[in-house]
Design an enzyme around this catalytic site. Structure first.
Site, PDB file in Angstrom:
ATOM      1  CB  CYS A 223      -0.818   0.615   1.034  1.00 11.41           C
ATOM      2  SG  CYS A 223      -2.048   1.181   1.096  1.00 11.41           S
TER       3      CYS A 223
ATOM      4  CG  HIS B 193      -4.914   1.908   4.945  1.00  7.99           C
ATOM      5  ND1 HIS B 193      -3.907   1.339   4.997  1.00  7.99           N
ATOM      6  CD2 HIS B 193      -5.941   0.565   5.836  1.00  7.99           C
ATOM      7  CE1 HIS B 193      -4.043   0.199   4.131  1.00  7.99           C
ATOM      8  NE2 HIS B 193      -5.584  -0.448   4.714  1.00  7.99           N
TER       9      HIS B 193
ATOM     10  CB  CYS C  82       0.708   1.146   3.845  1.00  4.58           C
ATOM     11  SG  CYS C  82      -0.391   0.697   4.550  1.00  4.58           S
TER      12      CYS C  82
END
Length: 376
Positions: A305, A336, A310
């Site tokens: 990601c 996210h 991330c």
């Protein structure tokens, strides 16, 4: 950029389709996932951050905005786009679902719904006509017809009576909406889990004529199997040349299953609500950052990601800030989750265009079946 509302399908693969909704405020790539900005904000996110995840359109809640800060105030301040600093398309729901979900406070008649505000108990009235006027004041690009959505389980007679009233309300919504170039009105199919009622509802909506068509009354407790059972036939009752919107869905596997069955648009509070409660969605499924297994883990939520959570932060850090009650926890996890949902939509659009959607679905299911990476 179009000065009208237009929809075109550019590719199909089975019943799945990819295309573009063109509006004066920009294009919406379909299949589209709409983050929910209940009170003129996607919780824990800046509008430019939501856009950076890949969102083309947001959803606003008529019910919440009419109660606070009030649609007339939003209109005086230049409309919802300017008010919340989002210059791209906005869809507003009609308020019907929120009134249903707060049903202990409501009185329903053919004319409309009288209800007490969940904020301060003040009395309000919503009808097809008032819902159209409130959404006009908000200035949304896509307006939803006012409908009634019965809570399941309900008897077939109750569902049928409710659906027929919603169809009468759909005609009143169409009449009250009038002629608003560049703005679209969507009708909402009802009928519970009964095929004949869904078909009757779709025929009534088609006879009235709308710019797009929603499938309502699902994701209200009936379960995924029953929802997919309806989606196996319901989208086919709606015009092929108009967008099809499944309201209030959902989890990633719900979304993929809906697109597989011909749905073009979805919305859900899940990515942001999950983010605030420590839940992260990844290609491997759902994980709970509260769990002790993450406390010493230097790895990201998802190594593939590219979101800020991330690329800049470890599971250990995300575990710590959630446990400590720090605001950055909800911010990073929401970013996210929204990034993952939009990445999923882009993956489906690409797969449909390439004629490999079945392979995409198989890969999606296989990755989820593998579960989260093993603890260290």
């Amino acid at each position: 950029m179009s000065d009208r509302f237009e929809f075109s399908v550019s590719a199909t693969d089975g019943r799945a389709r990819s295309g573009t909704i063109r509006t004066p405020r920009g294009d919406i790539r379909t299949p589209a996932f709409m983050p929910v900005g209940t009170a003129a904000t996607v919780k824990a996110m800046l509008p430019e951050s939501v856009r950076a995840t890949g969102a083309d359109i947001l959803l606003g809640n008529t019910y919440h905005l009419m109660l606070r800060p009030g649609a007339e105030r939003v209109a005086r301040l230049g409309g919802l786009h300017r008010f919340m600093n989002w210059d791209r398309p906005i869809l507003t729901d009609s308020g019907g679902f929120q009134v249903m979900s707060l049903s202990s406070l409501r009185k329903l008649t053919e004319e409309g719904v009288t209800f007490a505000s969940h904020i301060d108990g003040s009395k309000h009235f919503l009808s097809p006509e008032t819902s159209m006027e409130i959404q006009r004041q908000l200035g949304s690009d896509i307006v939803m017809a006012f409908d009634e959505c019965p809570a399941l389980p309900a008897s077939e007679a109750e569902v049928a009576a409710s659906m027929r009233m919603s169809m009468r309300w759909a005609q009143r919504s169409r009449d009250a909406f009038g002629d608003r170039p560049g703005h679209a009105l969507f009708g909402i199919m009802q009928g519970g889990v009964t095929r004949e009622l869904r078909e009757e509802s779709a025929e009534a909506l088609r006879a009235i004529g709308f710019d797009g068509y929603a499938i309502g009354g699902l994701a209200v407790g009936e379960g995924q199997e029953a929802m997919f059972g309806v989606l196996d036939y319901a989208p086919g009752f709606l015009p092929e040349d108009k967008p099809r919107y499944l309201m209030g869905v959902g989890k990633p596997d719900d979304i993929v299953g809906a697109v597989l069955r011909g749905v073009d648009m979805m919305d859900c509070v899940l990515p942001s609500r999950s983010g605030r409660t420590g839940q992260a969605w990844t290609r491997r499924g759902q994980l709970n950052i509260k769990n002790a297994r993450h406390a010493d883990d230097p790895r990201p939520l998802d190594e593939a990601c590219t979101c800020p959570a991330c690329t800049g932060y470890s599971r250990a850090y995300l575990h710590h800030v959630f446990r400590a009650g720090e605001m950055i926890s909800g911010m990073l996890l929401t970013w996210h989750n929204l990034h993952y949902f939009q990445e999923l939509m882009q993956g489906m659009r690409d797969a449909i265009a390439a004629g490999r959607f079945q392979d995409f679905v198989a890969e999606f299911e296989a990755q989820r079946a593998g579960g989260d990476i093993a603890p260290l």
